[in-house]
Design a protein around this motif. Sequence first.
Motif, mmCIF file in Angstrom:
data_model
loop_
_atom_site.group_PDB
_atom_site.id
_atom_site.type_symbol
_atom_site.label_atom_id
_atom_site.label_comp_id
_atom_site.label_asym_id
_atom_site.label_seq_id
_atom_site.Cartn_x
_atom_site.Cartn_y
_atom_site.Cartn_z
ATOM 1 N N ALA A 283 27.274 36.314 32.666
ATOM 2 C CA ALA A 283 27.418 37.858 31.396
ATOM 3 C C ALA A 283 27.214 38.100 30.111
ATOM 4 N N ILE A 284 27.073 37.179 30.344
ATOM 5 C CA ILE A 284 27.395 36.850 28.291
ATOM 6 C C ILE A 284 25.666 36.803 27.950
ATOM 7 N N ALA A 285 24.539 36.528 28.173
ATOM 8 C CA ALA A 285 23.236 35.789 28.496
ATOM 9 C C ALA A 285 22.342 37.144 28.865
ATOM 10 N N SER A 286 22.690 37.798 29.791
ATOM 11 C CA SER A 286 22.748 39.607 30.014
ATOM 12 C C SER A 286 22.926 40.508 29.120
ATOM 13 N N MET A 287 23.611 40.401 28.962
ATOM 14 C CA MET A 287 23.997 41.333 27.760
ATOM 15 C C MET A 287 22.977 41.246 26.643
ATOM 16 N N LEU A 288 23.396 40.190 25.894
ATOM 17 C CA LEU A 288 21.886 39.399 24.720
ATOM 18 C C LEU A 288 21.097 39.207 25.756
ATOM 19 N N GLY A 289 20.317 38.700 26.075
ATOM 20 C CA GLY A 289 19.332 38.791 27.399
ATOM 21 C C GLY A 289 18.829 39.662 27.421
ATOM 22 N N GLY A 290 19.713 41.078 28.034
ATOM 23 C CA GLY A 290 18.654 42.156 28.176
ATOM 24 C C GLY A 290 18.760 42.859 26.833
ATOM 25 N N ASN A 291 19.278 43.326 26.439
ATOM 26 C CA ASN A 291 19.213 43.745 24.705
ATOM 27 C C ASN A 291 17.833 42.938 24.484
ATOM 28 N N LEU A 292 18.222 42.111 23.870
ATOM 29 C CA LEU A 292 16.950 41.200 23.216
ATOM 30 C C LEU A 292 15.360 41.706 23.580
ATOM 31 N N LEU A 293 15.547 41.162 25.066
ATOM 32 C CA LEU A 293 14.336 41.585 25.750
ATOM 33 C C LEU A 293 13.631 42.811 25.467
ATOM 34 N N LYS A 301 9.400 51.609 31.284
ATOM 35 C CA LYS A 301 9.738 51.132 32.539
ATOM 36 C C LYS A 301 10.575 49.986 32.674
ATOM 37 N N ARG A 302 9.730 49.336 31.622
ATOM 38 C CA ARG A 302 10.025 47.522 31.270
ATOM 39 C C ARG A 302 11.699 47.948 30.718
ATOM 40 N N LEU A 303 11.207 49.110 29.702
ATOM 41 C CA LEU A 303 12.069 49.369 28.571
ATOM 42 C C LEU A 303 13.661 49.331 29.845
ATOM 43 N N LEU A 304 13.257 50.036 30.369
ATOM 44 C CA LEU A 304 14.447 50.452 31.554
ATOM 45 C C LEU A 304 15.391 49.376 32.245
ATOM 46 N N ALA A 305 13.817 48.632 32.729
ATOM 47 C CA ALA A 305 14.472 47.281 33.953
ATOM 48 C C ALA A 305 15.224 46.184 32.820
ATOM 49 N N TYR A 306 14.795 46.343 31.701
ATOM 50 C CA TYR A 306 15.724 44.938 30.211
ATOM 51 C C TYR A 306 16.797 46.197 30.190
ATOM 52 N N SER A 307 17.126 47.093 29.814
ATOM 53 C CA SER A 307 18.238 47.573 29.530
ATOM 54 C C SER A 307 18.767 47.842 30.726
ATOM 55 N N SER A 308 18.087 47.425 32.108
ATOM 56 C CA SER A 308 19.325 47.429 33.151
ATOM 57 C C SER A 308 20.511 46.056 33.404
ATOM 58 N N ILE A 309 19.388 45.170 32.660
ATOM 59 C CA ILE A 309 19.841 43.573 32.758
ATOM 60 C C ILE A 309 21.285 43.681 32.071
ATOM 61 N N ALA A 310 21.046 44.769 30.699
ATOM 62 C CA ALA A 310 21.911 44.221 29.887
ATOM 63 C C ALA A 310 23.452 45.274 30.816
ATOM 64 N N HIS A 311 23.195 46.552 30.881
ATOM 65 C CA HIS A 311 24.331 46.980 31.442
ATOM 66 C C HIS A 311 25.279 46.389 33.349
ATOM 67 N N ILE A 312 24.116 45.863 33.059
ATOM 68 C CA ILE A 312 24.943 45.225 34.760
ATOM 69 C C ILE A 312 26.248 44.053 33.922
ATOM 70 N N GLY A 313 25.074 42.956 32.691
ATOM 71 C CA GLY A 313 26.422 42.299 32.344
ATOM 72 C C GLY A 313 27.730 43.118 32.156
ATOM 73 N N TYR A 314 26.869 44.142 31.242
ATOM 74 C CA TYR A 314 28.269 45.152 30.814
ATOM 75 C C TYR A 314 29.354 45.225 31.459
ATOM 76 N N LEU A 315 28.781 44.890 32.873
ATOM 77 C CA LEU A 315 29.327 46.018 34.210
ATOM 78 C C LEU A 315 30.651 44.178 34.679
ATOM 79 N N MET A 316 29.858 43.008 34.606
ATOM 80 C CA MET A 316 30.479 41.984 34.261
ATOM 81 C C MET A 316 31.687 41.692 34.218
ATOM 82 N N VAL A 317 31.939 42.668 32.962
ATOM 83 C CA VAL A 317 32.871 42.129 31.440
ATOM 84 C C VAL A 317 34.570 42.662 32.690
ATOM 85 N N ALA A 318 33.906 43.600 33.091
ATOM 86 C CA ALA A 318 34.999 44.699 33.801
ATOM 87 C C ALA A 318 35.285 43.829 35.238
ATOM 88 N N PHE A 319 33.911 43.381 35.691
ATOM 89 C CA PHE A 319 34.966 42.648 37.008
ATOM 90 C C PHE A 319 35.012 41.281 36.202
#
Lengths: 491, 102, 487, 618
Positions: A283-293, A301-319
């Motif tokens: 989750a941490i790797a996704s939140m940081l990595g997605g946003n950094l990428l 479209k790639r931008l939204l792809a990376y952003s979606s990586i980060a968002h699923i990372g956020y979601l993992m926090v709740a999980f």
Amino acid sequence: MSAEQLTALLPIIAITATAVLVMLLSAFVSNHRLINMLSLLGIVVTFLTLLLVVNVAPVQVTPLLLIDRFALFYGGLILLSGAVVVMLSRDYFLDSENTRVRAAEYYILLLVAILGAMVLVSASHFGAFFIGLELLGVSLYVLVAYLAPSIGGRIISLEAGVKYLILSGVASALLLFGIALIYAEFGTLTFTELGERWRSAEALNGLFAAAGIGLTLSGVAFKLSLVPFHMWTPDVYEGAPAPATAFIATVSKGAIFAFLLRFFTTTGAFENQMIGLALALVAIASMLGGNLLALLQTNVKRLLAYSSIAHIGYLMVAFLAGATGYVGLPVVGEAVGFYLVAYFITTLGAFGVVSALSNMHGARDLDQLDDYTGLFWRSPWLATVLTAMLLSLAGIPLTAGFIGKFYIFTAGAEGLLWWLLAALILGSAIGLYYYLRWIVVIFKQPQEQGNQMPVALPLSVNMSIVLTLLALALIGLGVYPPPLIDLLQSI
Amino acid sequence: MISIPVEHGLLLATILFCLGLLGVLVRRNIIFVLMSMEIMFNAVGLAFITGGSRWQQADGQVMFMLVLTLAAAEVAVGLALVLQLYKKFKTVDIDVVSDMKG
Amino acid sequence: MVLVWLILILFLGGILAWLADRTRLADPRWIAIATILIDLLVLISFSLSSSSVTIAGQEWWATLDLPWIPRFGIHFILAMDGLAFLMLLLTLFLGLIAVLSSWTEIKKSSGFFHFNLLWTLAGVAGVFTALDLFLFFFFWEVMLIPMYFIIAVWGHENRTYAAIKFFIFTQASGLLMLLAMVALVYFNYQQSGQLSFSYFDLLGANLSGAPVFWLMLGFFIAFVVKLPGVPLHTWLPDAHTQAPTAGSVILAGILLKTGAYGLIRFCVPLFPEESVIFAPTAMTLGVISIIYGALVAFAQTDIKRLIAYTSISHMGFVLLGVYAFNSQGYQGAVMTMLAHGMTSAALFAFAGSVQQRIHTRDMREMGGFWGSAPKMGAIVMFFSIAALGMPGLANFIGEFLVLLGAFKANSWITVVAALGLILAPIYSLVVIQRIFHGKPLVPRDISDFSSREVLMMGMMMLITIGLGLYPQPVMETVGLVLQMGVS
Amino acid sequence: MLNLLWLVPTFPLAGFLLLALCGLPKRLAAWVGVGSVGIAALLTLGIAVEFLGMPASEQVFRQTLWQWMSSGDFTATFALYLDPLALVMMCIITGIGFLIHLYSVGYMDEDPAFSRFFAYMNLFVAAMLVLVLGDNLVLLYLGWEGVGLCSYLLIGFWYDSPENGYAARKAFIVTRIGDTSMAIGLFLLFMHLGTLDIQQLMQSAGDNWAQGSLLPTLAAALLLGGALGKSAQLPLQTWLPDAMAGPTPISALIHAATMVTAGVYLIARTHELFMLAPEVLFVVAVIGVLTLLISGFTALVQTDIKRILAFSTMSQLGYMFLALGVGAWSAAIFHLMTHAFFKALLFLASGAVIICMHHEQDIFKMGGLRKRLPVSFWSFVIGGLALAALPLTSGYYSKHEILGATHVFARSGDTLWAVAVLGALITGIYTSRLIFVVFFGADKTHADESSIGLNIKLPLIILCVLSLFGGLIHVPLDRVFPLQQVLPHLAGTANALTIAAPFVGILIAYLFFYGKPELSEKVAANSLGKMLQRFWFSGWGFDWLYQKLLVNPLMWLVRANKKDVVDSFYHLIAWLIRLLHRLLSMSQTGRVQWYAAGIALGVVVIVGLGVWRQHLWF
């Protein structure tokens, strides 16, 4: 099979029937609009059947499927998203009759993918899970590569298809291997039994079980495009036709996450420390990595792809908050549910705008950041919707995205997950940069590029309706979320 | 009946799986990549069968059937794409599809 | 209900301005003026007729409490007391000034501009009246977005960088605050069993321990970024410099005050014990801001940048005053907020009008303007000397009381802060020298202030003098509130 | 009549507003500008007559206008406090002020910014009146800063030349350093005594603080800082010579007669506090002596007519400080008054010379003006006599009183007295040097007095009279200050020396600058003389020292940090984030097998983690 069980299966039957019907029809007619309308109608009817089923839920239909309110909620979400994607596709595939690419199969695949997703969220058994996953996955391979054979040919579409096929195949294999190992260890494929054995067996003391759960997680992480399983995401997002991208970003990911939630809450597997740790790292790797990428990405479209990586990372926090034991599972379900709804609306809206500006002709979609320069002055409404979506992605108040993020904050804070929250804040701060950069481009004054007067972009009624509805839902949930919260609490 | 220890079956499946994975990672010809994937799926099938035999259930075999179906579907779509690929590039080298990056 | 209207009128006015421009039915500038005037009227007529209610040992002129998101114990609570009233008054007044100051500057899509302007004001009005933590945060962010647009769309050459920097600083620190809010609420929930974001409920929360200190810090950082205090200030010079005139006016005049308001309303009362422990650090930060802001200001050649740094210096006094924990400090802080609202707004309006006239903000290209623009010179002179703390003008009251109060609390820090009094004339007077005195470098006639500008400046001058000579009514209005914070 | 006290500052203030806001034509501006101060002067006269007519014990009048601010236990009112001390100051301010205003009408006649000048002047008079009438220290501070502001505005009145602006800023900032010290003193006083009302403050200081204890010493020292800045005493004296950049009436009014004496007034006003701090009081005396000596020497070598007068002002202020330091309170105020007369006269006369010389200020370019400018000449002579404190002139009385008091002062009184007498000698030298060089000797110019009218001559004449006979005025301060234990009376040698000193000075000057000018050239030619001359000319190198010690380091620091070093920290973060972005982007190679390798890596990590944990548990 009792009548009750049949009733419970009604949505799945309905969507299957729609797919079959469209398939039959496409043999005779090639009228794109007609097929589009029929698909939409089928989805709407299916959605209506959900409302019927609510009264009988929960029903266990064979060991494979559990049709409960959870499944119905996510089924509904999938169907609504599917409907939006169908509506987006209408303009995108306009004039497809005159090209080598027929749109009919596209809708069939879409409907099958929806079917897969619905099975996925109702699965209570690895068998059903597997079937749903692959129905979804295999349809997506084709959807992604759908424009490959078009005249001139979208090479990127082909490339995306090949990549997705191979990588997703590998991931499926990993997942299945994991399931096989778990099965070999515990001797059951149903989630409830698995959970019972798990708890009694002193949690994962076999080497193979550990490897199995690790592999399963890896496979799921791939589908959710969590770091380091994320690398396919931008390429597939970029290559796929914009409506299909919207579908992958929402339905595919949402359904998997819903499955994950059900699987883990039913089996209690994530209370295990190892899994918790692994998921937290991912989750941490996704939140940081997605946003950094995404930071300096110039392809939206790639931008939204990376952003979606980060968002699923956020979601993992709740999980993960659920794993701490401080936060009740219903709360986690609520948080995840709300966040997913917000994320669905937002992502559909953003890709909706992209697909409104693109079509199947041409070598690529309108996905360069520069293409959006001064969009506000050419098409204020599109730009406003897009801006709202981006602000929601950034988690700014007045939008559903904010309430979603707030949910995650509360879950995280209640679960005392300070490190994860720190990563979330850091990630969000980085994320702001590229959302804002896009917004800046949208609002750039036209005078800066020559003296040409901005040309207003035509926007079909159909598109206007979809985007307006999405925007209203976004703001509505952002300003007054209680209805959705009540709904989620009733699950 | 002398049963083979379940660990042995799983170990074999694991080795097979790793071989497949390695194939995917290193082969440049896309056909071989697809074939390596097949090996992975078959490894999965073997693991299911082993599990089924351990617990004396049909579930493992049922799952194996499903895996086979999947493998078939996967290859079908895969080959279709390979065809397109060959049409466009006149090659089946997997590295031709590496335009999108960054 | 009137509180809702106060905010709603601005929201609606904004939409109306946009629509009017798109349909070419009316001039959005006049709509903006009318909206703000109506809002002012509502506010003042309300303040005259209101009777106060006492909640949690504090007097409130009006409150409104509606359930909003019961799941989290979030209420839609608006309330107004003396402090909020003053801040609202300042907001609306400077809103008016902002519209006037950009009267001729905004050529493109004036409707959308005024939409953003009014929505910023609405957000600020919300911030000053919201008394549910969630609602407060909600408005806190809402005021950010339109401001972001104002900078990003109508700003100057480096606007994108400035706008994004502004947004990221505020938002990132805002998230920290949100986290602190949520954690505070949940800690309180664990202790009292009541899940509520209501200010009044949390005020009584008796939390203690190390984590609470961190929560206080979360609030503090968010507010100090907005204030802004060194070392979290660097968004400000860029944002102020690049924003269009109205944007700078609102930023400096109003938005910075929300940070100070937050400290006064939330940070200190919610965490009284932690604040006392933290006070020396906070005061030190205030002093560093005073000195550092002044020193950097002096070096600037870009006039707006210079004024921006002086804002940092002045807001340092507010920080100092708030953490002095006595009446003088508190009232001085509020007076400084009001006074700084006037002077910085006026100076930014001036800078904007100069830029509009000669298309540069570089003071090295100015000089000798007094000859051709004596009215401008006199007015800027007035505000410069007000800014350097001339007794008889509003800023003096604020700074003097702050230092008086702070001296009681922490003499040595205050002695250092007083050095700011020496630095203030250094940078203030150099502005006058570079722009108005000397011989014009290039023979360039600059047209004097128009009557619109004189009117606008005149209003601010009157208020500055009035507050400087007879601040008592204002201080009494404030007094009732701030006694609370005195521990 | 007393109830009209508030009108005294109000009239000049109204004059200021009228002049500043309405673009009045020149004639009207003159009427308003001079008239407002004239009315104030008349009111002052009326008030003085009534006030002094009251029994001495009742000579206190307080007028509360409104409550200024009240915050917790702190209250400051807008209240005026009239006692004999304030009355004396009022008379000087409005009286001299009126004369100088009148003079200015002629002096500024050709200036295009005529009404701006009078606006500033009126504002100054109002602020100065508030300063002396302020009932509490905050109000006093208001006036204090107000006069500082006007001083700034008027020094930089001719804004075209950057030097004037520099001088104005320097004046403001240097005095502001003192003001800040004073402000801190205010905070200290309030913190410990709980009020800033002067009378209450003095009362409770006496009640609560023991003589010589730390707090009163500290408080007095801080207030002294303010006084030093305003009155251009060591070490904050450097601004005054540069302040001569302003129009000459300004130099007369602000930088000679009134504002610069505010420091003296402040100490006199708070003398109860200072008496609790004998150490500080002694410092006051020492500073006074040092300043009078240093600036005396500096005045010796100046060539600019106004700078000579400026240094002489500093020197005379030094005498007043000396007087305060030795407890001769009335003498200090007395000297303040007489100094106001003769120094205003000298400045106005020099202004007349300057006008007639078409804005030439170098005394060595003048010469032989005695015949050409008779009015100026006689004014200069009378003013110079008073400045040098020749017997029977006003300066004599006041200075004599000071020297007398110094002589009997218990603590190093002899030394202080000796230095002060030396100062008197030097005063004699530079005063007569000025007169000899400008008015005697070879006729170098074609100047005449045709360009000065009655409005210039009349004030000069009145001031001549005052300078000559002002010493006869009895300053009614007996009740304000404590009676001195030892009546200052010089006798014998001391008396003789004191009286003789200025004569000797004049004689020396006569010798060097009139009788045998080659003598002075000879002295100036040898290396020691050259060095001394340079050293003195630069005002003992204080400017140089401050430039190197304070200004340059500050400027360096400020320039070095123009880009705000804190920001580079954030830039560093941004740079790091971009770097990470680039690194991560490189991982996105586009190659399928690389991606698959990523997946494999993930699997290894996750499965490895699981297996490793397992082994850890076993």
